[in-house]
Motif scaffolding. Sequence first.
Motif, mmCIF file in Angstrom:
data_model
loop_
_atom_site.group_PDB
_atom_site.id
_atom_site.type_symbol
_atom_site.label_atom_id
_atom_site.label_comp_id
_atom_site.label_asym_id
_atom_site.label_seq_id
_atom_site.Cartn_x
_atom_site.Cartn_y
_atom_site.Cartn_z
ATOM 1 N N SER A 358 0.822 -1.218 0.000
ATOM 2 C CA SER A 358 0.000 0.000 0.000
ATOM 3 C C SER A 358 0.852 1.263 0.000
ATOM 4 O O SER A 358 0.368 2.336 -0.368
ATOM 5 N N MET A 359 2.137 1.148 0.415
ATOM 6 C CA MET A 359 3.003 2.320 0.442
ATOM 7 C C MET A 359 3.531 2.684 -0.939
ATOM 8 O O MET A 359 4.079 3.764 -1.126
ATOM 9 N N ALA A 360 3.394 1.787 -1.902
ATOM 10 C CA ALA A 360 3.835 2.075 -3.275
ATOM 11 C C ALA A 360 2.714 2.822 -3.988
ATOM 12 O O ALA A 360 1.761 2.216 -4.478
ATOM 13 N N VAL A 361 2.806 4.123 -3.996
ATOM 14 C CA VAL A 361 1.743 4.956 -4.558
ATOM 15 C C VAL A 361 2.311 5.821 -5.673
ATOM 16 O O VAL A 361 3.256 6.590 -5.462
ATOM 17 N N HIS A 362 1.760 5.662 -6.844
ATOM 18 C CA HIS A 362 2.194 6.397 -8.025
ATOM 19 C C HIS A 362 1.016 6.425 -8.980
ATOM 20 O O HIS A 362 0.189 5.510 -8.970
ATOM 21 N N ARG A 363 0.916 7.445 -9.785
ATOM 22 C CA ARG A 363 -0.248 7.569 -10.669
ATOM 23 C C ARG A 363 -0.342 6.406 -11.651
ATOM 24 O O ARG A 363 -1.415 6.109 -12.165
ATOM 25 N N ASN A 364 0.767 5.721 -11.910
ATOM 26 C CA ASN A 364 0.771 4.585 -12.842
ATOM 27 C C ASN A 364 0.845 3.235 -12.138
ATOM 28 O O ASN A 364 1.240 2.244 -12.726
ATOM 29 N N LEU A 365 0.483 3.220 -10.862
ATOM 30 C CA LEU A 365 0.382 1.978 -10.102
ATOM 31 C C LEU A 365 -1.032 1.842 -9.555
ATOM 32 O O LEU A 365 -1.637 2.828 -9.131
ATOM 33 N N LEU A 366 -1.557 0.625 -9.567
ATOM 34 C CA LEU A 366 -2.897 0.376 -9.049
ATOM 35 C C LEU A 366 -2.870 0.486 -7.526
ATOM 36 O O LEU A 366 -2.158 -0.254 -6.853
ATOM 37 N N ARG A 367 -3.633 1.420 -6.999
ATOM 38 C CA ARG A 367 -3.618 1.688 -5.561
ATOM 39 C C ARG A 367 -4.404 0.618 -4.808
ATOM 40 O O ARG A 367 -5.535 0.299 -5.166
ATOM 41 N N LEU A 368 -3.792 0.059 -3.782
ATOM 42 C CA LEU A 368 -4.488 -0.888 -2.919
ATOM 43 C C LEU A 368 -5.381 -0.110 -1.966
ATOM 44 O O LEU A 368 -4.911 0.715 -1.186
ATOM 45 N N ARG A 369 -6.671 -0.372 -2.036
ATOM 46 C CA ARG A 369 -7.620 0.365 -1.204
ATOM 47 C C ARG A 369 -7.825 -0.287 0.157
ATOM 48 O O ARG A 369 -8.053 0.390 1.155
ATOM 49 N N GLY A 370 -7.770 -1.608 0.206
ATOM 50 C CA GLY A 370 -7.981 -2.281 1.477
ATOM 51 C C GLY A 370 -7.803 -3.779 1.338
ATOM 52 O O GLY A 370 -7.421 -4.288 0.284
ATOM 53 N N PHE A 371 -8.058 -4.478 2.414
ATOM 54 C CA PHE A 371 -7.878 -5.923 2.418
ATOM 55 C C PHE A 371 -8.860 -6.552 3.395
ATOM 56 O O PHE A 371 -9.504 -5.876 4.207
ATOM 57 N N CYS A 372 -8.973 -7.871 3.289
ATOM 58 C CA CYS A 372 -9.775 -8.641 4.224
ATOM 59 C C CYS A 372 -8.981 -9.882 4.566
ATOM 60 O O CYS A 372 -8.434 -10.547 3.681
ATOM 61 N N MET A 373 -8.913 -10.202 5.863
ATOM 62 C CA MET A 373 -8.132 -11.349 6.311
ATOM 63 C C MET A 373 -8.942 -12.101 7.357
ATOM 64 O O MET A 373 -9.327 -11.545 8.385
ATOM 65 N N THR A 374 -9.246 -13.348 7.071
ATOM 66 C CA THR A 374 -9.927 -14.216 8.020
ATOM 67 C C THR A 374 -9.131 -15.515 8.112
ATOM 68 O O THR A 374 -8.175 -15.702 7.353
ATOM 69 N N PRO A 375 -9.513 -16.424 9.014
ATOM 70 C CA PRO A 375 -8.788 -17.699 9.069
ATOM 71 C C PRO A 375 -8.846 -18.493 7.771
ATOM 72 O O PRO A 375 -8.021 -19.391 7.564
ATOM 73 N N THR A 376 -9.790 -18.184 6.898
ATOM 74 C CA THR A 376 -9.932 -18.971 5.671
ATOM 75 C C THR A 376 -9.830 -18.152 4.392
ATOM 76 O O THR A 376 -9.854 -18.709 3.299
ATOM 77 N N GLU A 377 -9.720 -16.853 4.484
ATOM 78 C CA GLU A 377 -9.751 -16.010 3.291
ATOM 79 C C GLU A 377 -8.669 -14.941 3.336
ATOM 80 O O GLU A 377 -8.318 -14.428 4.413
ATOM 81 N N ARG A 378 -8.161 -14.608 2.169
ATOM 82 C CA ARG A 378 -7.290 -13.446 1.966
ATOM 83 C C ARG A 378 -7.826 -12.718 0.743
ATOM 84 O O ARG A 378 -7.856 -13.285 -0.360
ATOM 85 N N LEU A 379 -8.241 -11.475 0.909
ATOM 86 C CA LEU A 379 -8.791 -10.708 -0.200
ATOM 87 C C LEU A 379 -8.170 -9.320 -0.222
ATOM 88 O O LEU A 379 -7.893 -8.725 0.823
ATOM 89 N N LEU A 380 -7.955 -8.808 -1.435
ATOM 90 C CA LEU A 380 -7.430 -7.466 -1.637
ATOM 91 C C LEU A 380 -8.461 -6.657 -2.414
ATOM 92 O O LEU A 380 -9.095 -7.171 -3.336
ATOM 93 N N VAL A 381 -8.615 -5.390 -2.047
ATOM 94 C CA VAL A 381 -9.634 -4.537 -2.653
ATOM 95 C C VAL A 381 -8.948 -3.369 -3.355
ATOM 96 O O VAL A 381 -8.153 -2.643 -2.753
ATOM 97 N N TYR A 382 -9.274 -3.204 -4.641
ATOM 98 C CA TYR A 382 -8.685 -2.158 -5.472
ATOM 99 C C TYR A 382 -9.788 -1.295 -6.080
ATOM 100 O O TYR A 382 -10.948 -1.724 -6.174
ATOM 101 N N PRO A 383 -9.452 -0.100 -6.540
ATOM 102 C CA PRO A 383 -10.430 0.676 -7.321
ATOM 103 C C PRO A 383 -10.777 -0.076 -8.604
ATOM 104 O O PRO A 383 -9.937 -0.774 -9.178
ATOM 105 N N TYR A 384 -11.981 0.081 -9.047
ATOM 106 C CA TYR A 384 -12.428 -0.563 -10.284
ATOM 107 C C TYR A 384 -11.898 0.229 -11.479
ATOM 108 O O TYR A 384 -12.034 1.451 -11.535
ATOM 109 N N MET A 385 -11.271 -0.470 -12.416
ATOM 110 C CA MET A 385 -10.734 0.156 -13.615
ATOM 111 C C MET A 385 -11.742 0.009 -14.764
ATOM 112 O O MET A 385 -11.956 -1.099 -15.282
#
Length: 631
Positions: A358-385
């Motif tokens: 998430s610290m890698a922020v540049h206009r030509n890099l897809l910004r990581l908006r958030g995440f979800c972490m559970t005992p069974t899931e790993r999910l990353l949330v990005y802006p929709y392109m």
Amino acid sequence: MAAAAGATRRRWAVWALLLLRLLLHPAARVLANTEGDALHSLRTNLNDPNNVLQSWDPTLVNPCTWFHVTCNNDNSVIRVDLGNAALSGTLVPQLGQLKNLQYLELYSNSISGTIPSELGNLTNLVSLDLYLNNFTGPIPDSLGNLLKLRFLRLNNNSLSGSIPKSLTAITALQVLDLSNNNLSGEVPSTGSFSLFTPISFANNPNLCGPGTTKPCPGAPPFSPPPPYNPPTPVQAGSSSSSTGAIAGGVAAGAALLFAVPAIGFAYWRRRKPQEHFFDVPAEEDPEVHLGQLKRFSLRELQVATDGFSNKNILGRGGFGKVYKGRLADGTLVAVKRLKEERTPGGELQFQTEVEMISMAVHRNLLRLRGFCMTPTERLLVYPYMANGSVASRLRERPESEPPLDWQTRRRIALGSARGLSYLHDHCDPKIIHRDVKAANILLDEDFEAVVGDFGLAKLMDYKDTHVTTAVRGTIGHIAPEYLSTGKSSEKTDVFGYGIMLLELITGQRAFDLARLANDDDVMLLDWVKGLLKEKRLESLVDEDLQHNYIDVEVESLIQVALLCTQSSPMERPKMSEVVRMLEGDGLAERWEEWQKVEVVRQEVELGPHRTSEWILDSTDNLHAVELSGPR
């Protein structure tokens, strides 16, 4: 009479000469172009050992023709890109005259002096990157006027004084980095500053407050957060019972994890006791932020994607499926559901890697908006392109949509190169993408290139940190040394980028068995080399362009692609060099040097009596040159 006429003509000639000199004088150019004069003032104040600013000609009224300057359709300067340019000297107050400037990139130089307070006049500024320089003095209070500012990075300088409270009014601020300076006083805790973690203020020994490891005088001492008490499991139904058991087990582990971070981080979490390391039912999970990242609940993302419905799948890849989602506030997002085996104890490492991405922020890099972490899931949330990927636009385009035109393809080439250069040269630690391809170059609403999926290779390898030879990538894009040794580097990304350029030019896939039907090579690189050998440039360019392209620009992009895909990683350029070549600086010299080396290499390796081979010559367009050795 004739003498009088001659004298008159001489007087007019003198007046004309004086007028010309006046027009070329900086004071007159202010009337013609204030922005050009402001940038020329900057140039005169900077030491430029590599002649990066050579094109900044003061006799040209329009600075939009200068390298490292970007303008909009109204010929107003909106971007100045001078990062990593070996510049020294000081900034000038005239920069405040660039009223339409959106991006000021001066990072990784040796610029000294103070930050001009006039930068507060740049009310359209979105990104101010002055990190890794030698700036001294205070952070100007006037920067609080930059209400559109999303990225403010002043780290790794020698700035002193307190953090201006005016900065807390910038509600648009997403990334803040003031670390590694000599700042003092209390860190503001109101407004946008309440979202940022200690990493934003690290290594400022005289700072105190909730965003640091030191309390301010008179403040209560830091203490660990209270243990989290999970909700009582619902007894009716085995599903609810097992969910409660899992939450309880993870809660016990979370209590131990809280002792690991620094004391300041613990205090920060105490102020936000709802932020924990496990998932709870949606109705009890308020909005959670970790720095500029949001922690989503699993239920929230299930609702957004309609239960991860197949109808919402945007794509599938080596890391998992990507779903289109709509959050409760109506925002469209892309949810990447990672496929991996979950291992005990990986939660903290996963979150650490996510925060690094998430610290890698540049206009030509897809910004990581958030995440979800559970005992069974790993999910990353990005802006929709909205415009999908370059691959989908090249090869899966509905007939109702126009193809990518040549100028857009050139912008994609430059934008994606800038994004990769940032990952390699300006992230600490550096990020190696390991799967650069057209499918991972996304397009925003303005068809600007946005590099996606960076950092995921390391993220997916965190559970096997002792393994360093797992090859991740896509056939046709993988550099030969990566395939043979399993060791990736910046130069493996450069190779993948070169193949991506060929995808942009040809519209073809990097690996396509369908080409066998025409007795062609299945590998795109070999196919392109074969057409160049046969002098069939017109057969190489994507038919969708319908000959609407500029030959010399196509040739330049092919030259860059071939330099990037050399078999020896040491001979490939760095991505920062690729950016400069695409901007028009140094390609001819690099190409000429490569040609000489290639001729000698093939003569030595293949012998003097073999058949001809292809090679390109920038001085005579694309043509065949006699080389010894088969293709």
